[in-house]
Design an enzyme around this catalytic site. Structure first.
Site, mmCIF file in Angstrom:
data_model
loop_
_atom_site.group_PDB
_atom_site.id
_atom_site.type_symbol
_atom_site.label_atom_id
_atom_site.label_comp_id
_atom_site.label_asym_id
_atom_site.label_seq_id
_atom_site.Cartn_x
_atom_site.Cartn_y
_atom_site.Cartn_z
ATOM 1 N N ASP A 134 130.209 71.918 112.148
ATOM 2 C CA ASP A 134 129.523 71.979 110.854
ATOM 3 C C ASP A 134 128.014 72.120 111.039
ATOM 4 O OD1 ASP A 134 128.689 69.207 111.352
ATOM 5 O OD2 ASP A 134 130.777 68.720 110.902
ATOM 6 N N ASP B 221 124.347 86.218 109.706
ATOM 7 C CA ASP B 221 125.253 87.327 109.999
ATOM 8 C C ASP B 221 125.652 87.960 108.660
ATOM 9 O OD1 ASP B 221 127.302 88.898 111.183
ATOM 10 O OD2 ASP B 221 127.708 87.320 112.638
ATOM 11 N N ASP C 207 126.967 93.068 110.748
ATOM 12 C CA ASP C 207 128.289 93.211 111.342
ATOM 13 C C ASP C 207 128.888 94.608 111.160
ATOM 14 O OD1 ASP C 207 130.765 91.648 112.303
ATOM 15 O OD2 ASP C 207 131.534 92.572 110.479
ATOM 16 N N GLU D 289 125.417 95.555 114.700
ATOM 17 C CA GLU D 289 126.545 95.636 115.628
ATOM 18 C C GLU D 289 127.154 97.014 115.476
ATOM 19 O OE1 GLU D 289 130.854 93.625 116.658
ATOM 20 O OE2 GLU D 289 130.329 94.200 114.629
ATOM 21 N N HIS E 15 131.157 86.173 120.449
ATOM 22 C CA HIS E 15 132.374 85.513 119.990
ATOM 23 C C HIS E 15 133.596 86.430 119.993
ATOM 24 C CE1 HIS E 15 130.733 87.803 116.763
ATOM 25 N NE2 HIS E 15 131.863 87.684 116.093
ATOM 26 N N ASP E 16 133.428 87.683 120.358
ATOM 27 C CA ASP E 16 134.547 88.633 120.388
ATOM 28 C C ASP E 16 134.943 89.022 121.810
ATOM 29 O OD1 ASP E 16 134.503 88.869 117.585
ATOM 30 O OD2 ASP E 16 133.036 90.503 117.664
HETATM 31 C C1 GLC Z 1 132.745 92.186 114.070
HETATM 32 C C2 GLC Z 1 132.766 90.704 114.371
HETATM 33 C C3 GLC Z 1 134.178 90.263 114.560
HETATM 34 C C4 GLC Z 1 134.935 90.522 113.288
HETATM 35 C C5 GLC Z 1 134.785 91.978 112.840
HETATM 36 C C6 GLC Z 1 135.218 92.150 111.421
HETATM 37 O O1 GLC Z 1 133.184 92.951 115.117
HETATM 38 O O2 GLC Z 1 131.951 90.424 115.471
HETATM 39 O O3 GLC Z 1 134.292 88.923 114.928
HETATM 40 O O4 GLC Z 1 136.291 90.236 113.460
HETATM 41 O O5 GLC Z 1 133.465 92.437 112.902
HETATM 42 O O6 GLC Z 1 134.271 91.595 110.561
#
Ligand code: GLC
Length: 553
Positions: A30, A99, A201, A258, A331-332
């Protein structure tokens, strides 16, 4: 010192709030948990925190399915908790970066609920709706990134909607100016709260092609990856220039998009004087194992020269124009030790080797939570143990392609996004100190040795090596502003480059294999050994996984 902006001189730390620190025993991290760890982050030496989404969400994709763009999910806390986090971070000279997930929303977002209710409601055109083909099937044969058709039939409206990712993540229609304005307004809302920047994103998917047509199938399911059909469609940059004008311009923030699928030679359109963002995460180095889109079961072996080329191309592409975000984890992605170094690597040496490169390349380094401790992948027995929606999609796809369950699990073990999402390892108490409740995802078993408390006390730990490197970089003009040049380019064992400002040079060399290697010491001229991941170094020799920094003043 060249005139660099604050975000070019600092290192950024990425937090996956769900897995960072739980203060309520709910099993989920949190905002208060982040605030209480700010001193840890200050000591690490970072100047900004990128938070993955903390907005209200059904959490089908752990927050990347947003139900409300200008509120906080109650599992993470309240708006007051967020304001407190910004204020406490500010006291420590740390900025908070949000984000923005703007390609799609959640299907529980009120915009979508209205949009699906009829073909004539005020938001009817806010998402990508199409009629079925004459036989009732989906409008095209596109496969979503998480598996299965990218189209979902909506009974209520009598049409299909497009979802590049999960069924519960309908794509927004950026062609509609009202949609763009609503998204820009939401970003401005966070700017008013005092955020220091945005990570944007999945941005390459926001522009759809004019005509929606079937593609050549690339799998036994008769479908084709949506990425191949819609990513980076012409006209996308017009939307983003408008975004920049209406939101980013005039603020002392940074933006990083991204952009999976963008190549180094295209970076000039995205960053720099004619670009739309300050930095762009492109994935040429992360995607080396993939041959065609992100299909885990068709991954391949890659060579060190390919990794070096991918990184060097991006360094060159942003040499005089634009700026590069250096990252080996997020995180991916799998943990970088597992991703880039041989299987039987000593994890401590391995973590430090990659850290040495991360913090000495040209650009802003991004450190993902736990990377500074040397956290590693996990390998759970059954697909049912995995939470990540993509892991399930890829596992099922591999089975359909004819791979055995064991093979399919091997792909999951290597690539699963859960590798990066296991709870942060704070100490050696229950759940690694992450939570007093039942952690939403199991903790990596190595937590008794790999954790912040133990590593804080050990001067030779990965954590202390990161601290040292971050400090070294922050104070060093050659590393922040200097030019980059690769050498030993064709060497399959050593990654070597030199950073320079006028006569000052910093050489960085890292041995990527498990044998000792030799090279001609002359390359290093009169430079002197500064430090590395072994105590001493013999010029011209690198021990297994050894990384060194040499300086010539
Ligand atoms: C981006 C994020 C990922 C997410 C995807 C859809 O690649 O980093 O974690 O699942 O977008 O939003």
């Amino acid at each position: 010192m060249k005139n660099l902006k604050w975000w070019q001189k600092t290192a950024v730390y990425q937090i996956y709030p769900k897995s960072f620190m739980d203060t309520t025993s709910s099993g989920t991290g949190d905002l208060k948990g982040i605030t209480c760890k700010l001193d840890y982050l200050k000591k690490l030496g970072i100047g900004a925190i990128w938070l993955t989404p903390i907005y209200p969400s059904p959490m089908v994709d752990n927050g990347y399915d947003i139900a409300d763009y200008t509120a906080i999910d109650e599992t993470y806390g309240t708006m007051a908790d967020f304001e407190k986090l910004i204020a406490e971070a500010k006291k420590r000279d740390i900025k908070i970066v949000m984000d923005l997930v703007y390609n799609h929303s959640s299907d529980k977002n009120k915009w979508f609920i209205e949009s699906k209710s009829s073909k004539t409601n005020p938001k009817a055109d806010w998402y990508i709706w199409r009629d079925a083909k004459a036989d009732g099937s989906a409008p095209t044969n596109w496969r979503s990134i998480f598996g299965g058709s990218a189209w979902q039939w909506c009974e209520e409206r009598g049409q299909y909607y497009l979802h590049t990712f999960a069924v519960e993540q309908p794509d927004l229609n950026w062609e509609n100016p009202e949609v763009r304005q609503a998204l820009f307004d939401a970003a401005n809302f966070w700017l008013e709260k005092g955020v220091g920047g945005f990570r944007i994103d999945a941005i390459t998917y926001i522009k759809k092609p004019k005509n929606f047509v079937d593609g050549e199938p690339d799998g036994k399911d008769g479908l084709v990856a949506v990425h191949a059909m819609t990513a980076n469609t012409e006209g996308i940059l017009d939307f983003l220039h408008e975004f920049k004008r209406k939101v980013f311009d005039g603020h002392d923030i940074f933006t990083v998009g991204e952009a999976n699928g963008v190549e180094a030679n295209e970076l000039k359109y995205w960053v720099g004087k004619d670009g739309v963002f300050d930095m762009l995460f492109e994935f040429s180095h992360m995607n080396l194992p993939f041959t065609n889109g992100e299909i885990w079961c068709y991954s391949r072996e890659w060579k060190l020269t390919e990794l070096k080329k991918a990184l060097s191309d991006s360094q060159q592409a942003t040499k005089d124009n634009g700026w590069y975000p250096v990252f080996f984890e997020n995180h991916d992605q799998p943990r970088c030790i597992n991703h880039f170094l041989p299987k039987n690597s000593d994890p401590i040496k391995a973590a430090k080797t990659l850290a040495t490169i991360l913090l000495t390349l040209r650009g802003t380094p991004f450190i993902y939570e736990g990377q500074e401790l040397g956290m590693t992948n996990v390998a759970w027995d059954s697909i049912d143990d995995y939470n990540d929606i993509q892991s399930h999609g890829q596992y099922n796809f591999a089975l359909k392609e004819g791979f055995s369950p064991e093979q399919a699990m091997n792909f999951v073990h290597f690539f699963s996004r859960d590798n990066a999402r296991t709870p942060m390892q704070w100490d050696n108490s229950k759940n690694a100190g992450f939570s007093k409740g039942k952690a939403w995802l199991p903790v990596n078993e190595n937590y008794p040795e790999v954790n912040a408390e133990v590593e804080d006390k050990n001067s030779d730990s990965v954590l202390n090596y990161y601290r040292k490197l971050i400090n070294f970089r922050a104070d060093n003009e050659v590393l922040t502003a200097g030019d980059y040049e690769e050498f030993l380019k064709d060497d399959e064992r050593i990654f070597a480059f030199v950073r320079s400002v006028q006569n000052k040079k910093i050489y960085v060399l890292a041995n990527f294999i498990l044998d000792e290697v030799n090279f001609s010491a002359e390359i290093l001229g009169q430079s002197k050994f500064i430090f590395g991941n072994y105590e001493n170094n013999v010029k011209g020799t690198l021990k297994p996984l050894e990384a060194v920094i040499y300086e010539e003043a």
